[in-house]
Design a protein around this motif. Structure first.
Motif, PDB file in Angstrom:
ATOM      1  N   PRO A 152      26.345   7.949 -56.815  1.00  0.00           N
ATOM      2  CA  PRO A 152      27.362   7.273 -56.002  1.00  0.00           C
ATOM      3  C   PRO A 152      26.949   7.218 -54.538  1.00  0.00           C
ATOM      4  N   PRO A 153      27.386   6.194 -53.810  1.00  0.00           N
ATOM      5  CA  PRO A 153      27.020   6.070 -52.398  1.00  0.00           C
ATOM      6  C   PRO A 153      27.407   7.305 -51.599  1.00  0.00           C
ATOM      7  N   ALA A 154      26.477   7.806 -50.809  1.00  0.00           N
ATOM      8  CA  ALA A 154      26.712   9.048 -50.064  1.00  0.00           C
ATOM      9  C   ALA A 154      27.865   8.924 -49.076  1.00  0.00           C
ATOM     10  N   SER A 155      28.141   7.705 -48.615  1.00  0.00           N
ATOM     11  CA  SER A 155      29.163   7.507 -47.589  1.00  0.00           C
ATOM     12  C   SER A 155      30.584   7.476 -48.133  1.00  0.00           C
ATOM     13  N   GLU A 156      30.745   7.425 -49.441  1.00  0.00           N
ATOM     14  CA  GLU A 156      32.076   7.283 -50.029  1.00  0.00           C
ATOM     15  C   GLU A 156      32.795   8.633 -50.118  1.00  0.00           C
ATOM     16  N   ALA A 157      34.110   8.615 -49.896  1.00  0.00           N
ATOM     17  CA  ALA A 157      34.902   9.849 -49.946  1.00  0.00           C
ATOM     18  C   ALA A 157      34.880  10.461 -51.338  1.00  0.00           C
ATOM     19  N   TRP A 158      34.911   9.633 -52.373  1.00  0.00           N
ATOM     20  CA  TRP A 158      34.927  10.180 -53.736  1.00  0.00           C
ATOM     21  C   TRP A 158      33.603  10.859 -54.073  1.00  0.00           C
TER      22      TRP A 158
ATOM     23  N   PRO B 224      42.885   9.189 -56.427  1.00  0.00           N
ATOM     24  CA  PRO B 224      43.175   8.211 -55.372  1.00  0.00           C
ATOM     25  C   PRO B 224      41.945   7.739 -54.600  1.00  0.00           C
ATOM     26  N   LEU B 225      40.834   8.463 -54.708  1.00  0.00           N
ATOM     27  CA  LEU B 225      39.626   8.111 -53.966  1.00  0.00           C
ATOM     28  C   LEU B 225      38.704   7.175 -54.741  1.00  0.00           C
ATOM     29  N   LEU B 226      38.939   7.014 -56.034  1.00  0.00           N
ATOM     30  CA  LEU B 226      38.018   6.251 -56.873  1.00  0.00           C
ATOM     31  C   LEU B 226      38.020   4.772 -56.496  1.00  0.00           C
ATOM     32  N   PRO B 227      36.848   4.137 -56.538  1.00  0.00           N
ATOM     33  CA  PRO B 227      36.730   2.753 -56.079  1.00  0.00           C
ATOM     34  C   PRO B 227      37.334   1.744 -57.052  1.00  0.00           C
TER      35      PRO B 227
END
Length: 227
Positions: free
Chosen positions: A12-18, A195-198
């Motif tokens: 997963p992208p390192a910048s994402e909260a999830w 709630p964080l999932l894209p």
């Protein structure tokens, strides 16, 4: 760093909260090669729940771990991964959900999975020349899981039973748990991670990772899929 095995992951992208939550939940960041503190105030022993998947980090396996074949090297593998990614488009999906897979919890994709499955199949087949054959001991260990005929055929041909038509994209969140712990961990993850999932979810790159002597996996390189 010297690696014993390699694998192709989706990271997963390192910048994402999830991603940040998931990496901390497992306690290992593949991207930075660092241990992370588990989330606090969960009421659960997260270290125990995540002990089995921790060393792999937050990922989905696209080509299972393999030793390099004789005559191959990391530079050639790197170039082949780049060429494969450049030939394949990013995969768009409806989202991710927290689901039970047998006795463990994982993130599963939502939507039409045909393009995702085709990408995973390409990783397995097009990079197979880099994979050293499975040893008799490895085959015996896998067959102890009571494989179906199709899975055994894949094990023989591709070195792993759960590929191609047996592949199920998933991002592992726990080890095997009993019913009570499954329910409690799922409720907590639904509350904190859900709630964080894209929405939607896009798989935009592939990652080459390596297993070091400590048994943990580290990012070697990311390859953007063609847009």
């Amino acid at each position: 760093m010297t690696f014993l095995r390699y694998a192709i992951y989706f990271l997963p992208p390192a910048s994402e909260a999830w991603t940040g939550f998931g990496a901390a939940w497992l306690g290992w960041d593949v991207e930075t090669g660092q241990e992370l503190a588990h989330p606090e105030g969960t009421g659960l022993d997260v270290a125990v729940l995540t002990a089995t998947p921790r060393k792999y980090g937050l990922h989905a396996t696209m080509k299972p771990p393999f030793r390099l074949a004789k005559g191959q090297d990391l530079d050639a593998l790197d170039k082949a991964c780049a060429a494969l990614a450049n030939s394949r488009p990013a995969v768009a999906l409806d989202g991710l959900e927290i689901a039970r897979l047998g006795r463990f919890l994982a993130l599963r994709p939502l939507g039409d999975l045909s393009a995702l499955n085709a990408l995973a199949a390409a990783c397995v087949t097009e990079l197979d020349r880099f994979r050293a054959p499975a040893t008799p001991q490895e085959l015996e260990r896998r067959r102890a899981a009571r494989l179906t005929p199709a899975q055994d055929a894949h094990l023989t041909r591709w070195g792993y039973p759960y590929v191609l038509d047996q592949f199920r994209f998933h991002i592992t969140l726990t080890g095997r748990l009993d019913d009570d712990l499954l329910a409690r961990a799922q409720a907590l993850l639904q509350d904190r991670l859900g709630p964080l999932l894209p929405v939607p979810f896009t798989l935009g790159d592939l990652a080459l990772v390596g297993e070091a002597g400590d048994g943990r996996f580290y990012l070697i390189h990311r390859y953007a899929l063609s847009r």
